[in-house]
Design an enzyme around this catalytic site. Structure first.
Site, PDB file in Angstrom:
ATOM      1  N   GLY A 116       0.816  -1.213   0.000  1.00 53.59           N
ATOM      2  CA  GLY A 116       0.000   0.000   0.000  1.00 53.59           C
ATOM      3  C   GLY A 116       0.846   1.258   0.000  1.00 53.59           C
ATOM      4  O   GLY A 116       2.083   1.202   0.036  1.00 53.59           O
TER       5      GLY A 116
ATOM      6  N   ASP B 100       0.518  -8.870   1.556  1.00 54.79           N
ATOM      7  CA  ASP B 100      -0.507  -7.987   0.972  1.00 54.79           C
ATOM      8  C   ASP B 100      -1.387  -8.844   0.065  1.00 54.79           C
ATOM      9  O   ASP B 100      -0.879  -9.725  -0.636  1.00 54.79           O
ATOM     10  CB  ASP B 100       0.130  -6.851   0.161  1.00 54.79           C
ATOM     11  CG  ASP B 100      -0.763  -5.629   0.085  1.00 54.79           C
ATOM     12  OD1 ASP B 100      -0.360  -4.554   0.557  1.00 54.79           O
ATOM     13  OD2 ASP B 100      -1.894  -5.759  -0.455  1.00 54.79           O
TER      14      ASP B 100
ATOM     15  N   THR C 265      -6.071  -3.344  -2.552  1.00 53.95           N
ATOM     16  CA  THR C 265      -5.955  -1.894  -2.765  1.00 53.95           C
ATOM     17  C   THR C 265      -4.492  -1.470  -2.921  1.00 53.95           C
ATOM     18  O   THR C 265      -4.226  -0.372  -3.400  1.00 53.95           O
ATOM     19  CB  THR C 265      -6.593  -1.086  -1.607  1.00 53.95           C
ATOM     20  OG1 THR C 265      -5.961  -1.441  -0.380  1.00 53.95           O
ATOM     21  CG2 THR C 265      -8.086  -1.356  -1.505  1.00 53.95           C
TER      22      THR C 265
ATOM     23  N   ASP D 298      -4.035 -12.911   2.030  1.00 56.44           N
ATOM     24  CA  ASP D 298      -5.077 -12.140   2.699  1.00 56.44           C
ATOM     25  C   ASP D 298      -5.032 -12.528   4.177  1.00 56.44           C
ATOM     26  O   ASP D 298      -5.294 -13.693   4.522  1.00 56.44           O
ATOM     27  CB  ASP D 298      -6.428 -12.506   2.073  1.00 56.44           C
ATOM     28  CG  ASP D 298      -7.588 -11.759   2.713  1.00 56.44           C
ATOM     29  OD1 ASP D 298      -7.393 -11.133   3.770  1.00 56.44           O
ATOM     30  OD2 ASP D 298      -8.699 -11.822   2.145  1.00 56.44           O
TER      31      ASP D 298
ATOM     32  N   LEU E  16      -0.638  -2.803   8.892  1.00 53.89           N
ATOM     33  CA  LEU E  16      -1.145  -1.675   8.097  1.00 53.89           C
ATOM     34  C   LEU E  16      -2.154  -2.155   7.066  1.00 53.89           C
ATOM     35  O   LEU E  16      -2.452  -1.442   6.103  1.00 53.89           O
ATOM     36  CB  LEU E  16       0.006  -0.951   7.379  1.00 53.89           C
ATOM     37  CG  LEU E  16       0.818   0.008   8.242  1.00 53.89           C
ATOM     38  CD1 LEU E  16       1.872  -0.740   9.046  1.00 53.89           C
ATOM     39  CD2 LEU E  16       1.489   1.072   7.389  1.00 53.89           C
TER      40      LEU E  16
ATOM     41  N   TYR F 164     -15.345   1.145   8.242  1.00 53.41           N
ATOM     42  CA  TYR F 164     -13.930   1.457   8.511  1.00 53.41           C
ATOM     43  C   TYR F 164     -13.742   1.878   9.962  1.00 53.41           C
ATOM     44  O   TYR F 164     -12.869   1.362  10.667  1.00 53.41           O
ATOM     45  CB  TYR F 164     -13.475   2.572   7.567  1.00 53.41           C
ATOM     46  CG  TYR F 164     -12.001   2.908   7.663  1.00 53.41           C
ATOM     47  CD1 TYR F 164     -11.029   1.983   7.325  1.00 53.41           C
ATOM     48  CD2 TYR F 164     -11.585   4.177   8.067  1.00 53.41           C
ATOM     49  CE1 TYR F 164      -9.671   2.296   7.393  1.00 53.41           C
ATOM     50  CE2 TYR F 164     -10.240   4.505   8.132  1.00 53.41           C
ATOM     51  CZ  TYR F 164      -9.283   3.560   7.795  1.00 53.41           C
ATOM     52  OH  TYR F 164      -7.948   3.882   7.863  1.00 53.41           O
TER      53      TYR F 164
ATOM     54  N   ARG G 244      -9.028   9.842  -2.569  1.00 54.36           N
ATOM     55  CA  ARG G 244      -8.770  10.794  -1.486  1.00 54.36           C
ATOM     56  C   ARG G 244      -8.558  12.190  -2.049  1.00 54.36           C
ATOM     57  O   ARG G 244      -8.195  12.375  -3.206  1.00 54.36           O
ATOM     58  CB  ARG G 244      -7.590  10.342  -0.647  1.00 54.36           C
ATOM     59  CG  ARG G 244      -8.053   9.323   0.373  1.00 54.36           C
ATOM     60  CD  ARG G 244      -6.952   8.875   1.267  1.00 54.36           C
ATOM     61  NE  ARG G 244      -6.199   7.811   0.643  1.00 54.36           N
ATOM     62  CZ  ARG G 244      -5.513   6.903   1.318  1.00 54.36           C
ATOM     63  NH1 ARG G 244      -5.487   6.935   2.613  1.00 54.36           N
ATOM     64  NH2 ARG G 244      -4.852   5.957   0.687  1.00 54.36           N
TER      65      ARG G 244
END
Ligand code: UDP
Length: 316
Positions: free
Chosen positions: A13, A34, A38, A59, A76, A148, A189
């Site tokens: 990420g 990872d 995303t 995962d 993270l 989230y 974002r």
């Protein structure tokens, strides 16, 4: 920690990949996990021949298995942009709960320390300003953002339950809006959206009237804050961010000025439960960790704009 064997979940990420670089720079051996839902493998391409880094596509909600000793587990792993976590609601809840559990178990069985990247979203749409770690937040527990917010709140609860139950050495940071190179241009974002829109000459999309505020931290500062937390014996949670606060309109004006763009500004509806204001109280970070952000918004934006410009139209 100046060296050692570190597991980084979410290593591909935006933040994870910068963290891996920083750990390798400290001579750590890094095992990166990872699922690439995303994150992007391109973020790690420069490490292909680095013998101190190994990548496992997995995962963490399916469980985690790592051979050998581990000194530190850094979690993270999660979709982190509103666009991503609204697209992946169940996965987001699963990674904060089952995924966190798997990594905490890894830390427990390896007698490793555990670092958890939490978020300013635990404060929800805050009624206290700026937000200090003692504030318990104002979260809509069933709204769209709850996938989230509650995932991260649960992740924090689980972390401290492990500390109390198993005596695990835990370190929790709460990340405030962070930006910089390796943000995906499509992650939605505000900083990446505005820069990409400005560079493409497309309309700059302000949601709501642009009076809502955020406090933007450059990625290098954020990663240094994580390392300060790792090095310190504190358990947190500790806010890591930049306490210079801007309205979204001010951010748009700054991006337009720094890019020299002729993009018009357009106004679109504000997403549900969008926090009206956000600014970290950094007292703990400053006094306990002796850390504070150094890169101010104009400089950080210029460096981020240069990154997107260098993609030469290959903005992804
Ligand atoms: N925002 C905006 N235009 C965009 C993307 C976001 O005005 O193209 C606003 C969003 O509504 C929020 C703020 O910018 O008020 C920050 O959004 P972002 O998704 O970056 O992060 P958040 O802090 O909401 O998690």
């Amino acid at each position: 920690m100046k060296s050692g064997r570190v597991v980084v979940a979410g290593c591909a990420g935006f933040l994870g990949s910068h963290l891996v670089d920083a750990l390798l720079g400290r001579d750590c051996e890094v095992i990166g996990l990872d699922d690439l839902s995303t994150g992007r493998i391109e973020n790690l391409a420069h490490l292909e021949s680095n013998e101190k880094f190994s990548f496992m596509r997995s995962d963490i909600t399916d469980g985690v298995s790592v051979d050998g000793t581990v000194d530190l587990v850094m979690n993270l792993a999660s979709p982190a942009s509103p666009v991503d976590y609204l697209r992946l609601p169940l996965e987001t809840l699963a990674v904060g709960s089952q995924g966190s559990l798997a990594l905490l178990e890894l830390a427990r069985t390896k007698a490793a320390a555990y670092f958890y990247s939490s978020t300013s979203e635990v404060y929800g749409d805050p009624l206290v300003h700026p937000q200090s770690e003692g504030y318990w937040g104002n979260v809509n527990p069933i709204g769209p953002r709850s996938v989230y917010d509650e995932s991260k709140r649960f992740g924090e609860a689980l972390t401290f339950a492990y500390q109390r139950t198993h005596g695990l050495d835990v370190k929790v940071v709460r990340i405030f809006n962070t930006y910089g190179p390796r943000m995906r241009s499509d992650d939605g974002r505000v900083v990446s959206n505005f820069i990409v829109q400005a560079l493409r000459g497309e309309p700059i999309t302000i949601y709501g009237d642009g009076s809502q505020t955020r406090s933007f931290c450059f990625v290098d500062d954020e990663i240094n804050g994580f390392l300060a937390m790792v090095d310190h014996g504190a358990h947190g949670p500790i806010n890591i961010g930049n306490d210079s606060e801007f309205t979204v309109s001010e951010l748009a004006e700054l991006v337009v000025r720094l890019t020299g763009s002729e993009s018009p500004i357009v106004y679109e509806p504000l997403p549900a439960d969008d926090p009206k204001q956000r600014r970290p109280d950094l007292t703990l970070a400053r006094t306990v960790l002796n850390w504070e952000p150094k890169v101010m918004l104009e400089e950080g934006l210029s460096r981020t704009i240069a990154y997107f410009q260098a993609l030469n139209g290959d903005i992804r």
